[in-house]
Design a protein around this motif. Structure first.
Motif, short mmCIF file in Angstrom:
data_model
loop_
_atom_site.label_atom_id
_atom_site.label_comp_id
_atom_site.label_asym_id
_atom_site.label_seq_id
_atom_site.Cartn_x
_atom_site.Cartn_y
_atom_site.Cartn_z
N GLU A 1 0.85 -1.20 0.00
CA GLU A 1 0.00 0.00 0.00
C GLU A 1 0.88 1.24 0.00
OE1 GLU A 1 -3.40 0.14 -0.21
OE2 GLU A 1 -3.27 -2.02 -0.49
N SER A 2 0.50 2.23 -0.81
CA SER A 2 1.34 3.41 -0.97
C SER A 2 0.51 4.64 -1.31
CB SER A 2 2.35 3.14 -2.11
OG SER A 2 3.17 4.23 -2.33
N ASN A 3 1.06 5.81 -0.99
CA ASN A 3 0.43 7.07 -1.38
C ASN A 3 1.53 8.05 -1.75
OD1 ASN A 3 -1.05 9.36 -1.78
ND2 ASN A 3 -2.23 9.21 0.11
N PRO A 4 2.01 7.97 -2.99
CA PRO A 4 3.16 8.80 -3.39
C PRO A 4 2.88 10.30 -3.39
CG PRO A 4 2.28 7.60 -5.27
CD PRO A 4 1.56 7.10 -4.06
N THR A 5 1.62 10.72 -3.37
CA THR A 5 1.32 12.16 -3.34
C THR A 5 1.78 12.79 -2.03
OG1 THR A 5 -0.92 11.84 -2.48
CG2 THR A 5 -0.66 11.91 -4.87
N ASP B 1 -9.30 8.42 -10.63
CA ASP B 1 -9.91 9.74 -10.79
C ASP B 1 -9.79 10.60 -9.53
OD1 ASP B 1 -11.57 7.89 -9.52
OD2 ASP B 1 -13.40 8.97 -10.08
N ALA B 2 -9.35 10.04 -8.41
CA ALA B 2 -9.26 10.79 -7.16
C ALA B 2 -7.86 11.40 -7.01
CB ALA B 2 -9.54 9.88 -5.97
N VAL B 3 -7.80 12.72 -6.86
CA VAL B 3 -6.53 13.41 -6.66
C VAL B 3 -6.04 13.12 -5.25
CG1 VAL B 3 -5.39 15.65 -6.56
CG2 VAL B 3 -7.18 15.22 -8.27
N GLY B 4 -4.78 12.74 -5.14
CA GLY B 4 -4.19 12.48 -3.81
C GLY B 4 -4.58 11.15 -3.21
N GLY B 5 -5.19 10.29 -4.00
CA GLY B 5 -5.63 9.00 -3.49
C GLY B 5 -4.48 8.02 -3.34
N SER B 6 -4.73 7.01 -2.57
CA SER B 6 -3.70 6.00 -2.35
C SER B 6 -3.79 4.93 -3.43
CB SER B 6 -3.87 5.37 -0.97
OG SER B 6 -5.10 4.69 -0.90
N GLY B 7 -2.85 4.01 -3.35
CA GLY B 7 -2.82 2.92 -4.31
C GLY B 7 -1.85 1.85 -3.84
N GLN B 8 -1.25 1.17 -4.79
CA GLN B 8 -0.32 0.10 -4.47
C GLN B 8 0.90 0.16 -5.36
OE1 GLN B 8 -3.01 -3.19 -5.20
NE2 GLN B 8 -3.43 -3.38 -3.01
N GLN B 9 2.07 -0.06 -4.75
CA GLN B 9 3.30 -0.24 -5.51
C GLN B 9 3.52 -1.73 -5.66
OE1 GLN B 9 5.69 3.03 -3.25
NE2 GLN B 9 6.99 2.21 -4.87
N VAL B 10 3.88 -2.14 -6.86
CA VAL B 10 4.10 -3.56 -7.14
C VAL B 10 5.54 -3.76 -7.56
CG1 VAL B 10 3.39 -5.54 -8.53
CG2 VAL B 10 1.69 -3.79 -7.89
N PHE B 11 6.22 -4.68 -6.87
CA PHE B 11 7.60 -5.04 -7.19
C PHE B 11 7.61 -6.47 -7.70
CE2 PHE B 11 7.79 -1.73 -4.04
CZ PHE B 11 8.84 -0.93 -4.46
#
Length: 123
Positions: A44-48, A75-85
């Motif tokens: 889980e990540s939020n690069p913003t 579509d959400a500004v500043g939303g979180s997401g996922q980094q995948v390695f």
């Protein structure tokens, strides 16, 4: 110190050591991976916010470490997401991947994760 007290101190020390070991092992995720078959680690990540995951691993055991990002709600500004390695084992054995969630300009990490990878041959 009497003989009884020495055994009591030894017993307490062993119990505390067992608790410490259990706590430190609880932060390690074990992954079973087949030789030459890629596997993913998703975090889980939020690069913003400036935070991103970086990984450190043994390049003699694994190749890859490339990362991708997938927003939970694009579509959400500043939303979180996922980094995948993505990693691929190239040698049998056991190795670890260390992941740190931090801002590039800061020394300390907000979160750290350890992944123990058991690389086994293809049957």
């Amino acid at each position: 110190m009497g003989r009884h007290n020495k055994y009591l101190v030894l017993g307490i020390t062993l119990v505390l050591l067992a608790i410490y070991t259990a706590i430190s092992q609880a932060d390690i995720t074990v992954i079973q991976a087949e030789l030459n078959k890629p596997f993913n680690i998703t975090l889980e990540s939020n690069p913003t916010t400036g935070y991103t995951w970086t990984v450190d691993f043994n390049h003699k055991m694994l190749i890859g470490g490339e990362k991708g990002y997938s927003a939970s709600r694009p579509d959400a500004v500043g939303g979180s997401g996922q980094q995948v390695f993505v990693f691929t084992p190239i040698q049998e054995g056991q190795t670890e991947i260390s992941a740190a969630y931090k801002r590039p300009w800061e020394e300390s990490a907000a979160e750290e994760r350890t992944f123990r990878v058991n690389c086994v041959g293809n049957d």
